[in-house]
Design a protein around this motif. Structure first.
Motif, PDB file in Angstrom:
ATOM      1  N   GLN A   1      16.347 136.671  48.872  1.00 38.95           N
ATOM      2  CA  GLN A   1      15.291 136.473  50.005  1.00 38.95           C
ATOM      3  C   GLN A   1      15.393 137.856  50.819  1.00 38.95           C
ATOM      4  N   PRO A   2      14.416 138.702  50.882  1.00 42.18           N
ATOM      5  CA  PRO A   2      13.147 138.383  50.663  1.00 42.18           C
ATOM      6  C   PRO A   2      12.897 138.777  48.933  1.00 42.18           C
ATOM      7  N   THR A   3      11.805 138.465  48.430  1.00 39.92           N
ATOM      8  CA  THR A   3      11.678 138.763  46.972  1.00 39.92           C
ATOM      9  C   THR A   3      10.482 139.666  47.100  1.00 39.92           C
TER      10      THR A   3
ATOM     11  N   HIS B   1      16.064 144.188  44.109  1.00 45.33           N
ATOM     12  CA  HIS B   1      16.235 144.790  45.624  1.00 45.33           C
ATOM     13  C   HIS B   1      15.825 146.201  45.580  1.00 45.33           C
TER      14      HIS B   1
ATOM     15  N   ARG C   1      22.040 137.909  50.230  1.00 43.63           N
ATOM     16  CA  ARG C   1      21.775 136.612  50.907  1.00 43.63           C
ATOM     17  C   ARG C   1      22.719 135.946  51.839  1.00 43.63           C
TER      18      ARG C   1
END
Length: 320
Positions: free
Chosen positions: A7-9, A93, A122
């Protein structure tokens, strides 16, 4: 699990419309060439249905259940493989960091780096989750290797009964372990070959690429022979079984043969430029050596005595 942790994707637009060639890491600037190389992913994914074919002789109504099992396995691996690739893509990422030689995987194992970045980002720079997850993946590699070795042993076991491999008398059908009920000598032969092929990988990455590419070319390419034979066979000489595609079988055969030729050719292409000793695709050399040895054995010796598959009763009479 990957998108939940990462997160975030990446947005959907990135996953389905963004295009990267990563010329800094791969040296590839041509988008069409990159698209051709991307075909390798589908070839890696579409594996395993040959095991269903090998098990048909041990099932009831194999002429019908065998094709159904093959088609089912293709459908299952296609769905789960596509889902896995999508999950990895959503979890990216920093794309450029994936190929950085200074990253945690030395830029050599992109899927592992994606997982590492997801857990590391994360859980506030804590890579413990990524390490655990990677251990699960590495353990799955081991369990994937077991059926591969089993499948290879079954091939050795079957071909030795027909005298189709060197020293067939050692691996032949009567060499089944009395207690474990498996062709033990064939299993150990395949395990020994796997170990010998795997040792150079500890030093050179190009060896791994060559071995994997050569294996898939040999495996997929073997299906091209009966498909081509069926293409050139006159229809009056063919007796269809209960599982038959009818009129659509001919175009399907043509597409399948062309697809095999295309994918096998793709595995011979270099994946990194400029070409150097450490980036060259040695699959073509390995394939040439393997074909030379096999064809030399055929013309010098095997063609004089090999008559094709041996019936079970004939094999038993010979053993007696």
């Amino acid at each position: 699990m990957h998108p939940i942790v990462a997160q975030p994707t990446k947005p959907v637009s990135y996953v389905f419309t963004h295009f990267e060639t990563s010329p800094e890491a791969t040296g590839i600037h041509s988008k069409p060439y990159a698209v051709i190389l991307s075909i390798l992913l589908s070839s890696y994914n579409l594996l395993g249905y040959d095991t269903a074919a090998q098990l048909t002789e041990e099932t009831k109504k194999a002429d019908r259940t065998g094709p159904i099992a093959i088609l089912s396995s293709i459908g299952i691996v296609s769905i789960f493989g596509w889902a896995y690739y999508l999950a990895l893509t959503f979890c990216i990422h920093d794309f450029n960091y994936l190929f950085d030689v200074n990253n945690e995987t030395a830029g050599a194992f992109v899927p592992a780096q994606i997982l590492y970045d997801a857990f590391h980002g994360r859980f506030i720079n804590n890579p413990a989750g990524a390490i655990v997850f990677l251990c699960i993946i590495w353990l799955s590699f081991f369990f994937c290797g077991l059926p591969v070795n089993t499948s290879a042993a079954r091939v050795v076991y079957a071909l030795s009964g027909d005298g189709g491999i060197p020293f067939s008398s050692i691996w032949r059908r009567d060499r089944v372990h009395q207690k474990r009920k498996v062709p033990a000598k064939a299993v150990w032969l395949c395990a020994a070959i796997s170990i010998m092929l795997g040792l150079p990988i500890l030093k050179l990455d190009v060896v791994y690429n060559a071995i994997v590419s050569l294996s898939i070319i040999g495996w997929v390419g073997s299906y091209a022979i009966p498909i081509f034979a069926r293409l050139v066979m006159a229809e009056e000489h063919f007796k269809p079984g209960p599982f038959y595609l009818g009129k659509v079988s001919k175009p399907i055969r043509l597409v399948a043969f062309m697809w095999i030729c295309f994918t096998c050719s793709t595995f011979l292409l270099p994946t990194t430029y400029p070409l150097q000793w450490t980036t060259f695709n040695y699959t073509s050399i390995a394939l040439a050596v393997a074909l030379t040895l096999i064809m030399s054995w055929w013309f010098l010796d095997a063609r004089k005595w090999f008559k094709g598959p041996v019936k079970e009763l004939e094999q038993q009479d010979e053993d007696i």
